[in-house]
Design a protein around this motif. Structure first.
Motif, PDB file in Angstrom:
ATOM      1  N   HIS A   7       0.836  -1.207   0.000  1.00  0.00           N
ATOM      2  CA  HIS A   7       0.000   0.000   0.000  1.00  0.00           C
ATOM      3  C   HIS A   7       0.868   1.254   0.000  1.00  0.00           C
ATOM      4  N   LYS A   8       1.950   1.216   0.783  1.00  0.00           N
ATOM      5  CA  LYS A   8       2.827   2.393   0.882  1.00  0.00           C
ATOM      6  C   LYS A   8       3.519   2.691  -0.441  1.00  0.00           C
ATOM      7  N   ILE A   9       3.997   1.634  -1.110  1.00  0.00           N
ATOM      8  CA  ILE A   9       4.689   1.868  -2.383  1.00  0.00           C
ATOM      9  C   ILE A   9       3.701   2.362  -3.436  1.00  0.00           C
ATOM     10  N   ASN A  10       2.496   1.831  -3.437  1.00  0.00           N
ATOM     11  CA  ASN A  10       1.479   2.289  -4.383  1.00  0.00           C
ATOM     12  C   ASN A  10       1.095   3.743  -4.126  1.00  0.00           C
ATOM     13  N   GLN A  11       1.021   4.076  -2.845  1.00  0.00           N
ATOM     14  CA  GLN A  11       0.706   5.459  -2.452  1.00  0.00           C
ATOM     15  C   GLN A  11       1.796   6.415  -2.935  1.00  0.00           C
ATOM     16  N   LEU A  12       3.050   5.989  -2.780  1.00  0.00           N
ATOM     17  CA  LEU A  12       4.185   6.811  -3.201  1.00  0.00           C
ATOM     18  C   LEU A  12       4.184   6.989  -4.721  1.00  0.00           C
ATOM     19  N   LEU A  13       4.020   5.890  -5.439  1.00  0.00           N
ATOM     20  CA  LEU A  13       4.051   5.949  -6.900  1.00  0.00           C
ATOM     21  C   LEU A  13       2.915   6.782  -7.476  1.00  0.00           C
ATOM     22  N   SER A  14       1.770   6.751  -6.825  1.00  0.00           N
ATOM     23  CA  SER A  14       0.615   7.509  -7.332  1.00  0.00           C
ATOM     24  C   SER A  14       0.661   8.985  -6.944  1.00  0.00           C
ATOM     25  N   SER A  15       1.389   9.300  -5.867  1.00  0.00           N
ATOM     26  CA  SER A  15       1.412  10.690  -5.387  1.00  0.00           C
ATOM     27  C   SER A  15       2.505  11.529  -6.042  1.00  0.00           C
ATOM     28  N   GLN A  16       3.517  10.880  -6.605  1.00  0.00           N
ATOM     29  CA  GLN A  16       4.636  11.612  -7.209  1.00  0.00           C
ATOM     30  C   GLN A  16       4.667  11.405  -8.716  1.00  0.00           C
ATOM     31  N   PRO A  17       4.940  12.463  -9.470  1.00  0.00           N
ATOM     32  CA  PRO A  17       4.997  12.323 -10.932  1.00  0.00           C
ATOM     33  C   PRO A  17       6.179  11.458 -11.354  1.00  0.00           C
ATOM     34  N   SER A  18       6.066  10.832 -12.497  1.00  0.00           N
ATOM     35  CA  SER A  18       7.210  10.111 -13.049  1.00  0.00           C
ATOM     36  C   SER A  18       8.196  11.127 -13.610  1.00  0.00           C
ATOM     37  N   GLY A  19       9.423  10.690 -13.824  1.00  0.00           N
ATOM     38  CA  GLY A  19      10.420  11.572 -14.419  1.00  0.00           C
ATOM     39  C   GLY A  19      11.116  12.501 -13.456  1.00  0.00           C
ATOM     40  N   VAL A  20      10.932  12.264 -12.122  1.00  0.00           N
ATOM     41  CA  VAL A  20      11.569  13.147 -11.136  1.00  0.00           C
ATOM     42  C   VAL A  20      12.445  12.329 -10.178  1.00  0.00           C
ATOM     43  N   VAL A  21      13.359  13.046  -9.544  1.00  0.00           N
ATOM     44  CA  VAL A  21      14.198  12.460  -8.496  1.00  0.00           C
ATOM     45  C   VAL A  21      13.432  12.501  -7.176  1.00  0.00           C
ATOM     46  N   LEU A  22      13.623  11.489  -6.361  1.00  0.00           N
ATOM     47  CA  LEU A  22      13.086  11.473  -4.996  1.00  0.00           C
ATOM     48  C   LEU A  22      14.270  11.398  -4.041  1.00  0.00           C
ATOM     49  N   THR A  23      14.384  12.369  -3.154  1.00  0.00           N
ATOM     50  CA  THR A  23      15.521  12.371  -2.231  1.00  0.00           C
ATOM     51  C   THR A  23      15.215  11.503  -1.011  1.00  0.00           C
ATOM     52  N   SER A  24      16.254  10.840  -0.510  1.00  0.00           N
ATOM     53  CA  SER A  24      16.093   9.957   0.652  1.00  0.00           C
ATOM     54  C   SER A  24      15.601  10.717   1.875  1.00  0.00           C
ATOM     55  N   SER A  25      16.114  11.933   2.051  1.00  0.00           N
ATOM     56  CA  SER A  25      15.721  12.723   3.221  1.00  0.00           C
ATOM     57  C   SER A  25      14.241  13.083   3.162  1.00  0.00           C
ATOM     58  N   TRP A  26      13.771  13.454   1.990  1.00  0.00           N
ATOM     59  CA  TRP A  26      12.351  13.789   1.827  1.00  0.00           C
ATOM     60  C   TRP A  26      11.482  12.551   2.027  1.00  0.00           C
ATOM     61  N   LEU A  27      11.917  11.437   1.459  1.00  0.00           N
ATOM     62  CA  LEU A  27      11.166  10.190   1.637  1.00  0.00           C
ATOM     63  C   LEU A  27      11.059   9.830   3.117  1.00  0.00           C
ATOM     64  N   GLY A  28      12.149  10.044   3.853  1.00  0.00           N
ATOM     65  CA  GLY A  28      12.134   9.782   5.293  1.00  0.00           C
ATOM     66  C   GLY A  28      11.108  10.643   6.005  1.00  0.00           C
ATOM     67  N   GLU A  29      11.018  11.906   5.598  1.00  0.00           N
ATOM     68  CA  GLU A  29      10.040  12.822   6.206  1.00  0.00           C
ATOM     69  C   GLU A  29       8.600  12.398   5.894  1.00  0.00           C
ATOM     70  N   GLN A  30       8.412  11.695   4.783  1.00  0.00           N
ATOM     71  CA  GLN A  30       7.077  11.231   4.400  1.00  0.00           C
ATOM     72  C   GLN A  30       6.739   9.873   5.021  1.00  0.00           C
ATOM     73  N   GLY A  31       7.653   9.342   5.820  1.00  0.00           N
ATOM     74  CA  GLY A  31       7.383   8.069   6.497  1.00  0.00           C
ATOM     75  C   GLY A  31       7.988   6.847   5.838  1.00  0.00           C
ATOM     76  N   TYR A  32       8.878   7.070   4.876  1.00  0.00           N
ATOM     77  CA  TYR A  32       9.543   5.954   4.208  1.00  0.00           C
ATOM     78  C   TYR A  32      10.968   5.848   4.767  1.00  0.00           C
ATOM     79  N   SER A  33      11.160   4.960   5.722  1.00  0.00           N
ATOM     80  CA  SER A  33      12.442   4.825   6.422  1.00  0.00           C
ATOM     81  C   SER A  33      13.540   4.375   5.464  1.00  0.00           C
ATOM     82  N   LEU A  34      14.784   4.518   5.893  1.00  0.00           N
ATOM     83  CA  LEU A  34      15.915   4.076   5.075  1.00  0.00           C
ATOM     84  C   LEU A  34      15.843   2.579   4.809  1.00  0.00           C
ATOM     85  N   ASP A  35      15.379   1.809   5.819  1.00  0.00           N
ATOM     86  CA  ASP A  35      15.227   0.366   5.632  1.00  0.00           C
ATOM     87  C   ASP A  35      14.205   0.063   4.546  1.00  0.00           C
ATOM     88  N   LEU A  36      13.108   0.816   4.571  1.00  0.00           N
ATOM     89  CA  LEU A  36      12.061   0.620   3.572  1.00  0.00           C
ATOM     90  C   LEU A  36      12.574   1.014   2.187  1.00  0.00           C
TER      91      LEU A  36
END
Length: 256
Positions: A7-36
């Motif tokens: 569910h989390k990966i689907n939520q991420l893929l649907s909320s962000q446009p394709s063709g862009v970079v996603l930074t690890s720090s921002w992902l962490g702030e959105q609840g996506y841990s480094l382990d994830l």
């Protein structure tokens, strides 16, 4: 992958446009841990393009996809500027612009992350970090693919060209660009001129606008613009323009 992670990966893929970079720090702030994030990479949902930066697996990401991350995830004001910004808005089509080189400007207090600097974007990236104009002033949204990035408006872009002139940008070319800007909004130009800290840029901007015969020039309140004092030699052995107390290239002054 369990249901919650799916569910989390689907939520991420649907909320962000394709063709862009996603930074690890921002992902962490959105609840996506480094382990994830590691699991996503292992499962080939994402690829690493440098320390702290991911893209969707197999995605085609150009430099503007990197700019999107800088602006929306890291909070930088780094943006396509000068001729690049004008080209993106169809204001430089009559000049030969190299698609292999792009010009960026950002605040003098900012730093580009290593993943952006080291990445081969397929173009040569020239980034100038300067605060001769306020970071947020004169930027507009331009659509690219399925996302938007902030770029310099035409008035700001011309001032950035003049900041680079004459060393990195021929003035005669800036004049050709200025000739096409007959519909600038005086209110926008006024704000930029009042906020600009470069006397060279302000005098050259007014000189070129005057030379191009633009109507919007007469609506400016120049008594509110600090144009400094004394003569300024933009080039040596040039032509002196008494009205603006500047020395410009002879070939520019001789253009009718």
């Amino acid at each position: 992958m369990n249901t919650e992670k799916g569910h989390k990966i689907n939520q991420l893929l649907s909320s962000q446009p394709s063709g862009v970079v996603l930074t690890s720090s921002w992902l962490g702030e959105q609840g996506y841990s480094l382990d994830l994030q590691k699991q996503y990479k292992k499962s080939r949902w994402f690829d690493t393009i440098g320390t702290g930066a991911l893209i969707r697996h197999g995605d085609q990401v150009d430099y503007l996809g990197g700019i999107y991350a800088l602006q929306t995830q890291i909070g930088l004001y780094v943006h396509p500027a000068a001729k690049t910004a004008l080209s993106m808005q169809g204001k430089a089509h009559y000049l030969e612009l190299s698609a292999k080189a792009v010009q960026l400007f950002g605040s003098s207090e900012e730093n580009l992350p290593l993943w952006f600097k080291k990445r081969d974007w397929g173009v040569s990236v020239d980034c100038r970090l300067t605060s001769f104009l306020p970071s947020e002033l004169g930027l507009i949204d331009v659509e690219h693919k399925n996302f938007k990035v902030k770029v310099s408006s035409p008035a700001r872009a011309i001032m950035e060209c003049l900041y680079l002139a004459p060393k990195s940008q021929p003035l005669i070319e800036v004049y050709e660009l200025m000739e096409g800007l007959n519909n600038l909004r005086p209110v926008t130009v006024q704000k930029l001129l009042e906020a600009c800290t470069s006397v060279k840029v302000k005098r050259l901007f007014l000189y070129l606008a005057d030379k191009a015969g633009h109507e919007w020039l007469k609506y400016l309140e120049l008594d509110k613009v600090d144009l400094g004092s004394g003569k300024r030699a933009i080039v040596s052995d040039g032509a002196y323009v008494p009205k603006y107390q500047i020395t410009v290239p002879k070939e520019l002054e001789s253009v009718a």
